[in-house]
Write an enzyme that holds these catalytic residues in place. Sequence first.
Site, short mmCIF file in Angstrom:
data_model
loop_
_atom_site.label_atom_id
_atom_site.label_comp_id
_atom_site.label_asym_id
_atom_site.label_seq_id
_atom_site.Cartn_x
_atom_site.Cartn_y
_atom_site.Cartn_z
N ASP A 51 -11.57 -6.14 -3.17
CA ASP A 51 -12.57 -7.22 -3.09
C ASP A 51 -13.89 -6.56 -2.71
OD1 ASP A 51 -10.85 -7.16 -0.39
OD2 ASP A 51 -12.93 -7.64 0.13
N MET B 266 -9.47 -2.00 7.92
CA MET B 266 -9.04 -2.36 9.27
C MET B 266 -8.21 -1.29 9.98
SD MET B 266 -8.30 -6.41 8.47
CE MET B 266 -8.13 -6.87 10.20
N GLU B 267 -8.14 -0.08 9.41
CA GLU B 267 -7.31 0.97 10.04
C GLU B 267 -7.93 2.36 10.07
OE1 GLU B 267 -6.02 -0.83 7.32
OE2 GLU B 267 -5.12 -2.38 8.56
N GLU C 8 0.81 -1.22 0.00
CA GLU C 8 0.00 0.00 0.00
C GLU C 8 0.85 1.28 0.00
OE1 GLU C 8 -2.25 -1.44 3.44
OE2 GLU C 8 -4.08 -1.23 2.26
N GLY D 119 -12.52 -3.50 1.25
CA GLY D 119 -13.57 -4.31 0.65
C GLY D 119 -14.77 -3.43 0.36
#
Length: 230
Positions: free
Chosen positions: A196, A172-173, A11, A77
């Site tokens: 995704d 997730m962050e 990333e 996602g």
Amino acid sequence: MIGIIGAMALEIDGLKKEMENTSANTISGVEFSVGVIGGTEVVIAQAGVGKVNAAVTAQTMILKYNPSVIINIGVAGGIEPSLKIGDIVVADKVCEHDMDTTAVGDEPGFITGIDTVYMHCDSEISNIISVCAKDMGLHTVRGTIATGDIFVAENSVRNRISQLFNGVAAEMEGGSIGHVCVMNNVPFAILRAMSDCANDDSKVDFPVFAAKAAENSIKIILRFLNTYKG
Ligand code: ADE
């Protein structure tokens, strides 16, 4: 100075390659790379995956480098139905979908201390990033990004995030970085490319598409850094 945080090497490594006059400093096992991109001074950190890693990195970045804004980049996602792999979400706000004190009467996602469910992104920076993405011909959605210490790979979890938080993407962050930024009164923005669709196919899609999607978020932030003059 602009702070940029990504979770995984894929990333941020492509962005670090574009830096000039680089120096690095490792704190709590996290490498902070300082340099210049497009004439703008930046500090870039690879936090690691998940909320605690992201929080430690954001807090350290604020105390050590005093960035004027923190931008979180990377993959997510997609939940909003128009989003396909490679598409972009620029958050207007973030939440922590796994924060749950409903048993003692709070609403889902309520964060005691800052006493809110949603943390609002800096609108000026988010708008400019969004324009950069659209100018590159990328389908770009604005909305709530929902963060949790869960890789969302089931339709049931995706539907819960959509229904409870109107989340357009899961990662997730971002919510954790937003949380730290609100506590420190530092503006923040979240830019994510879809690897995704946060569903039953994610286990298969993520490993195939994450690197390619991450390239999109890097290209957008490069365009931003080359145009934004603070
Ligand atoms: N990052 C990329 N895809 C994700 C997903 N499905 N859930 C959480 N974080 C993600």
